[in-house]
Design an enzyme around this catalytic site. Structure first.
Site, PDB file in Angstrom:
ATOM      1  N   VAL A  26       0.846  -1.205   0.000  1.00  0.00           N
ATOM      2  CA  VAL A  26       0.000   0.000   0.000  1.00  0.00           C
ATOM      3  C   VAL A  26       0.881   1.255   0.000  1.00  0.00           C
ATOM      4  CG1 VAL A  26      -1.654   1.338   1.374  1.00  0.00           C
ATOM      5  CG2 VAL A  26      -1.983  -1.131   1.073  1.00  0.00           C
ATOM      6  N   ARG A  74      -9.983 -20.165   0.092  1.00  0.00           N
ATOM      7  CA  ARG A  74      -9.697 -20.991  -1.079  1.00  0.00           C
ATOM      8  C   ARG A  74     -10.858 -20.840  -2.052  1.00  0.00           C
ATOM      9  NH1 ARG A  74      -7.275 -24.299   3.035  1.00  0.00           N
ATOM     10  NH2 ARG A  74      -5.058 -24.306   2.588  1.00  0.00           N
ATOM     11  N   ASP A 105       2.707 -21.843  -3.436  1.00  0.00           N
ATOM     12  CA  ASP A 105       2.742 -22.309  -4.830  1.00  0.00           C
ATOM     13  C   ASP A 105       1.375 -22.286  -5.514  1.00  0.00           C
ATOM     14  OD1 ASP A 105       5.426 -22.677  -4.984  1.00  0.00           O
ATOM     15  OD2 ASP A 105       5.383 -24.824  -4.587  1.00  0.00           O
ATOM     16  N   THR A 127       4.108 -18.035   3.613  1.00  0.00           N
ATOM     17  CA  THR A 127       3.646 -19.296   4.221  1.00  0.00           C
ATOM     18  C   THR A 127       4.623 -19.668   5.332  1.00  0.00           C
ATOM     19  OG1 THR A 127       3.571 -21.695   3.907  1.00  0.00           O
ATOM     20  CG2 THR A 127       4.703 -20.461   2.218  1.00  0.00           C
ATOM     21  N   ARG A 173       3.711 -29.746   5.894  1.00  0.00           N
ATOM     22  CA  ARG A 173       3.143 -30.920   5.223  1.00  0.00           C
ATOM     23  C   ARG A 173       4.159 -31.588   4.301  1.00  0.00           C
ATOM     24  NH1 ARG A 173      -2.814 -29.573   3.851  1.00  0.00           N
ATOM     25  NH2 ARG A 173      -1.756 -27.698   3.158  1.00  0.00           N
ATOM     26  N   GLY A 187      17.122 -28.735  21.150  1.00  0.00           N
ATOM     27  CA  GLY A 187      17.920 -29.886  21.596  1.00  0.00           C
ATOM     28  C   GLY A 187      17.182 -31.207  21.478  1.00  0.00           C
ATOM     29  N   ALA A 188      16.434 -31.380  20.390  1.00  0.00           N
ATOM     30  CA  ALA A 188      15.687 -32.634  20.219  1.00  0.00           C
ATOM     31  C   ALA A 188      16.633 -33.828  20.070  1.00  0.00           C
ATOM     32  CB  ALA A 188      14.786 -32.528  18.986  1.00  0.00           C
ATOM     33  N   HIS A 218      15.310 -37.225  29.995  1.00  0.00           N
ATOM     34  CA  HIS A 218      14.066 -36.874  29.298  1.00  0.00           C
ATOM     35  C   HIS A 218      14.424 -36.599  27.840  1.00  0.00           C
ATOM     36  CE1 HIS A 218      15.643 -32.845  30.039  1.00  0.00           C
ATOM     37  NE2 HIS A 218      14.888 -32.454  29.044  1.00  0.00           N
TER      38      HIS A 218
HETATM   39  O1  F6P Z   1       0.789 -24.038   4.610  1.00  0.00           O
HETATM   40  C1  F6P Z   1       0.839 -23.798   5.945  1.00  0.00           C
HETATM   41  C2  F6P Z   1       0.128 -24.857   6.737  1.00  0.00           C
HETATM   42  O2  F6P Z   1       0.042 -24.396   8.053  1.00  0.00           O
HETATM   43  C3  F6P Z   1       0.743 -26.253   6.700  1.00  0.00           C
HETATM   44  O3  F6P Z   1       1.853 -26.392   7.529  1.00  0.00           O
HETATM   45  C4  F6P Z   1      -0.416 -27.099   7.107  1.00  0.00           C
HETATM   46  O4  F6P Z   1      -0.249 -28.400   6.625  1.00  0.00           O
HETATM   47  C5  F6P Z   1      -1.570 -26.415   6.451  1.00  0.00           C
HETATM   48  O5  F6P Z   1      -1.197 -25.067   6.276  1.00  0.00           O
HETATM   49  C6  F6P Z   1      -2.855 -26.487   7.220  1.00  0.00           C
HETATM   50  O6  F6P Z   1      -3.861 -25.895   6.470  1.00  0.00           O
HETATM   51  P1  F6P Z   1      -5.326 -25.595   7.021  1.00  0.00           P
HETATM   52  O7  F6P Z   1      -5.236 -24.440   7.945  1.00  0.00           O
HETATM   53  O8  F6P Z   1      -6.114 -25.308   5.810  1.00  0.00           O
HETATM   54  O9  F6P Z   1      -5.775 -26.844   7.733  1.00  0.00           O
END
Ligand code: F6P
Length: 322
Positions: A26, A74, A105, A127, A173, A187-188, A218
């Site tokens: 803007v 969407r 994407d 994202t 995902r 520290g996983a 742990h």
């Molecule tokens: O793309 C970001 C994200 O948070 C992913 O990590 C996750 O899989 C997806 O969106 C979840 O999407 P929604 O909020 O539509 O369930």
């Protein structure tokens, strides 16, 4: 005199920093002599002509807020040839000469189709997943990781008190970047990501047993959403090792919150760049980060790129998680 209108929309899953992009678009747009419109609820709003006029003050105080003031949605209709045609027609009727699309994407594919239909579009990677191949950074990633890190730190407190194993599932995902970087920072003992094939016995059970022998009491196992199965994994760990185990799925908490400095900064740089490209008459480009610098690519070229997982970082995680 106005040079005409440009518009901005946010699409796909929201990400902290999207508001900072809107603000930058803007302000940069007005600075370059454009009128700027906001399109509500992504491509769905474009089809419904849900446009709002944005002036300098309409974006006051949004740089620090999470979510997106333009909302996101969407739209299946937009994916059809009729939908694209209608969207382009709506832009024409509203005098929109260019659109900045903030998303992933899928949103860029929409931007490419709209550009091909005669409306110049510029994409900005927004994202939390950091899963856009053409860019080493996506707006929202840093905030999401910091949120995840804070949550895992809290889980560790209780895990430690009970000598437990905590399996924590983070978002991502198709991309394990949140899991990898959060896992290292917390520290996983083990990190499971969709990019690297794993063997539960070797990569989880044996590591827990081995680090227990070194005195660890742990354990934190970070699992990316794309790997999933964290509840079953916790049960299996308990059965195999005798260590009481619990699973936590962090979920959408990672998508909210005030953006970090990095997200506000990158969002501002990318928003500015997108407007600059539109002002130069460019179309069908994606703004990206390469070696810490802002660059841009043709959308098709960007969509064809393959993400490279940071195996070096993954190996560091394995080495130091003893
Ligand atoms: O793309 C970001 C994200 O948070 C992913 O990590 C996750 O899989 C997806 O969106 C979840 O999407 P929604 O909020 O539509 O369930």
């Amino acid at each position: 005199m106005s040079k005409g209108s440009i518009a901005v929309l946010t699409s796909g899953g929201d990400a902290p920093g999207m508001n900072a992009v809107v603000r930058a678009v803007v302000r940069s747009g007005i600075n370059k002599g454009f009128d700027v419109l906001g399109i509500k609820r992504g491509y769905r709003g474009l089809l419904n002509k849900d446009f709002i006029e944005m002036d300098l003050r309409s974006v006051t105080n949004i740089i620090s807020s999470g979510g997106t003031i333009l909302y996101t949605a969407r739209s299946l209709e937009f994916k059809t040839p009729e939908g694209i045609k209608k969207a382009a027609q709506n832009c024409l009727e509203m005098g929109v000469k260019g659109v900045v699309v903030v998303g992933g994407d899928g949103s860029f594919m929409g931007a490419r189709a709209l550009s091909d239909a005669g409306v110049p579009c510029i994409g900005i990677p927004g994202t939390i997943d950091n899963d856009i191949a053409c860019s080493e950074y996506t707006v929202g990633f840093d905030t999401a990781m910091n949120t995840a890190m804070e949550m895992v730190d809290k889980i560790r407190d209780t895990s430690q008190s009970h000598d437990r194993c905590s399996v924590v599932e983070v978002m991502g995902r198709r991309c394990g970047d949140i899991a990898l970087q959060t896992g290292i920072s917390c520290g996983a003992t083990a990190i499971l990501v969709p990019e690297v094939p794993y063997d539960i016995e070797r990569d989880v059970i044996a590591r827990i047993i081995e680090t227990k022998e070194y005195g660890k009491q742990h354990f934190i196992i970070v699992v990316a959403e794309g790997v999933g199965g964290s509840v079953d994994l916790a049960k299996y760990i308990e059965k195999r090792t005798g260590i009481e185990s619990r699973a936590t799925i962090l979920g959408h908490v990672q998508r909210g919150g005030s953006p970090t400095l990095r997200d506000r900064l990158v969002a501002s740089q990318m928003g500015y760049e997108a407007v600059k490209l539109l002002a130069e008459g460019k179309s069908k480009r994606v703004v990206a980060m390469k070696n810490g610098k802002i660059v841009d690519y043709d959308i098709t070229e960007a969509l064809d790129m393959k993400r490279v997982f940071d195996t070096e970082l993954f190996n560091i995680a394995k080495t130091i998680s003893m």
